[in-house]
Design a protein around this motif. Structure first.
Motif, PDB file in Angstrom:
ATOM      1  N   ARG A  20      -6.475   8.943  -2.873  1.00  0.00           N
ATOM      2  CA  ARG A  20      -5.061   8.596  -2.925  1.00  0.00           C
ATOM      3  C   ARG A  20      -4.628   8.606  -4.393  1.00  0.00           C
ATOM      4  NH1 ARG A  20      -2.136   2.888  -0.995  1.00  0.00           N
ATOM      5  NH2 ARG A  20       0.016   3.666  -1.175  1.00  0.00           N
ATOM      6  N   GLU A 105       3.025  15.219   3.847  1.00  0.00           N
ATOM      7  CA  GLU A 105       3.774  15.358   5.094  1.00  0.00           C
ATOM      8  C   GLU A 105       5.235  15.682   4.801  1.00  0.00           C
ATOM      9  OE1 GLU A 105       2.378  15.780   7.662  1.00  0.00           O
ATOM     10  OE2 GLU A 105       0.738  14.392   8.046  1.00  0.00           O
ATOM     11  N   PHE A 120       7.950   6.802  12.874  1.00  0.00           N
ATOM     12  CA  PHE A 120       7.468   6.285  11.597  1.00  0.00           C
ATOM     13  C   PHE A 120       8.383   5.153  11.114  1.00  0.00           C
ATOM     14  CE2 PHE A 120       6.782   6.028   7.081  1.00  0.00           C
ATOM     15  CZ  PHE A 120       5.440   6.323   6.913  1.00  0.00           C
ATOM     16  N   ALA A 125       4.046   2.492   8.362  1.00  0.00           N
ATOM     17  CA  ALA A 125       2.976   3.450   8.080  1.00  0.00           C
ATOM     18  C   ALA A 125       1.689   3.171   8.844  1.00  0.00           C
ATOM     19  CB  ALA A 125       2.705   3.474   6.575  1.00  0.00           C
ATOM     20  N   VAL A 126       1.222   1.920   8.822  1.00  0.00           N
ATOM     21  CA  VAL A 126      -0.084   1.610   9.416  1.00  0.00           C
ATOM     22  C   VAL A 126      -0.061   1.820  10.925  1.00  0.00           C
ATOM     23  CG1 VAL A 126      -1.841  -0.160   9.760  1.00  0.00           C
ATOM     24  CG2 VAL A 126      -0.662   0.001   7.557  1.00  0.00           C
ATOM     25  N   ILE A 129       0.159   5.591  11.878  1.00  0.00           N
ATOM     26  CA  ILE A 129      -1.106   6.328  11.775  1.00  0.00           C
ATOM     27  C   ILE A 129      -2.080   5.876  12.854  1.00  0.00           C
ATOM     28  CG2 ILE A 129      -3.114   6.757  10.301  1.00  0.00           C
ATOM     29  CD1 ILE A 129      -0.623   8.389   9.600  1.00  0.00           C
ATOM     30  N   HIS A 179      -2.155  11.295  -0.154  1.00  0.00           N
ATOM     31  CA  HIS A 179      -1.403  10.072   0.129  1.00  0.00           C
ATOM     32  C   HIS A 179      -2.150   9.172   1.105  1.00  0.00           C
ATOM     33  CE1 HIS A 179       2.192  11.880  -1.788  1.00  0.00           C
ATOM     34  NE2 HIS A 179       1.700  12.996  -1.299  1.00  0.00           N
ATOM     35  N   ASP A 180      -1.709   7.902   1.178  1.00  0.00           N
ATOM     36  CA  ASP A 180      -2.401   6.903   1.990  1.00  0.00           C
ATOM     37  C   ASP A 180      -2.445   7.262   3.469  1.00  0.00           C
ATOM     38  OD1 ASP A 180       0.344   6.572   2.196  1.00  0.00           O
ATOM     39  OD2 ASP A 180       0.321   4.386   1.901  1.00  0.00           O
ATOM     40  N   THR A 181      -1.338   7.739   4.031  1.00  0.00           N
ATOM     41  CA  THR A 181      -1.306   8.050   5.462  1.00  0.00           C
ATOM     42  C   THR A 181      -2.322   9.124   5.820  1.00  0.00           C
ATOM     43  OG1 THR A 181       0.528   9.561   4.985  1.00  0.00           O
ATOM     44  CG2 THR A 181       1.099   7.368   5.806  1.00  0.00           C
ATOM     45  N   ALA A 185      -5.837   8.428   8.119  1.00  0.00           N
ATOM     46  CA  ALA A 185      -6.123   9.169   9.351  1.00  0.00           C
ATOM     47  C   ALA A 185      -7.415   9.957   9.219  1.00  0.00           C
ATOM     48  CB  ALA A 185      -4.953  10.101   9.670  1.00  0.00           C
ATOM     49  N   TRP A 201      -6.690   0.407   5.396  1.00  0.00           N
ATOM     50  CA  TRP A 201      -5.751   1.203   4.608  1.00  0.00           C
ATOM     51  C   TRP A 201      -6.282   1.454   3.196  1.00  0.00           C
ATOM     52  CZ3 TRP A 201      -2.374   3.647   7.260  1.00  0.00           C
ATOM     53  CH2 TRP A 201      -1.298   4.290   6.635  1.00  0.00           C
TER      54      TRP A 201
END
Length: 245
Positions: A20, A105, A120, A125-126, A129, A179-181, A185, A201
């Motif tokens: 990330r 994305e 979304f 976010a959490v 996903i 990125h985090d998302t 995943a 996360w």
């Protein structure tokens, strides 16, 4: 991440750090981080320091880099390379940072943004996903198919490192900044958990080290990774099979 470094393979094995971006400006709302959010001063310092630390501790030189086209990811990559330059005398700072649509994305997992975005915004976010890896959202790829697409991108970066380089005396490290998302995943799917909670996360500047055995082809390879102090592996063919189950 310090404990992960201790679990990396022998120095003659090329690795990819799929990470990330570093610390960015704070966002309000349900995790809706706009494309315009930039790294903070602390985030810039952290990226440089982390790049330098990795080079010192692993004796690996950054040889190539791919990144989300979003500026905070590009800046993270550039600053990590600059940090690595403090340890190595080679001009690693001249490495081209290749922007990849699969690391942002829409691009990685979203097929129809008009169908996906309302979910979304509603879930955050959490939860979004978590729903994605359970394959319950409209407008999205099958989660395993989406992760396989990202994995093949990392595999190709890994292959670049496997090519002989007579001008370099050092072991190879590739960067992939996203990125985090996407990272959340990715970790859930390759781990076979298909569940994402807040504790899972990824923090800013947190990443997973990956490498591949049997590089004759992507489909025949074995994925190895280190995440949060634990080492794992899975056959790519098993992931491919699971897409159709």
């Amino acid at each position: 991440m310090f404990s992960a470094v201790e679990l990396l393979p022998d120095h003659d094995t090329p690795i990819v750090l799929f990470t990330r971006h570093s610390i960015r400006e704070v966002v309000c709302g349900k995790g809706l981080a706009g494309y315009d959010l930039q790294l903070t001063d602390e985030g810039r310092e952290l990226a440089v320091a982390w790049g330098e630390y990795l080079s010192q501790q692993t004796q690996r030189q950054i040889v190539n880099c791919i990144s989300s086209p979003i500026q905070r990811c590009i800046d993270t990559a550039s600053l990590m390379i600059a940090g690595a330059d403090r340890h190595f005398t080679e001009n690693t700072h001249q490495i081209e940072i290749l922007e990849q649509a699969l690391l942002v994305e829409p691009g990685s997992f979203v097929v129809d943004i008009d169908l996906a975005v309302p979910h979304f915004r509603k879930q955050g976010a959490v939860s979004f996903i978590d729903s994605f890896v359970k394959n319950t959202l409209p407008g999205m790829k099958h989660p395993i198919r989406g992760v396989l697409d990202v994995l093949e991108l990392l595999f190709n970066s890994h292959l670049i490192q496997c090519e002989p380089n007579p001008t370099s005396k050092h072991c190879a490290l590739s960067l992939a900044v996203s990125h985090d998302t996407i990272l959340a995943a990715f970790i859930a799917v390759i781990s076979g958990h298909f569940q994402v909670q807040k504790k899972d996360w990824p923090e800013m500047m947190e990443g997973v080290f990956v490498w591949f055995d049997n590089t004759s082809s992507f489909e025949a390879s074995q994925l190895n990774w280190v995440w949060r102090g634990q080492r794992h592996q899975v056959e790519i063919r098993d992931l491919n099979t699971a897409v159709h189950d």
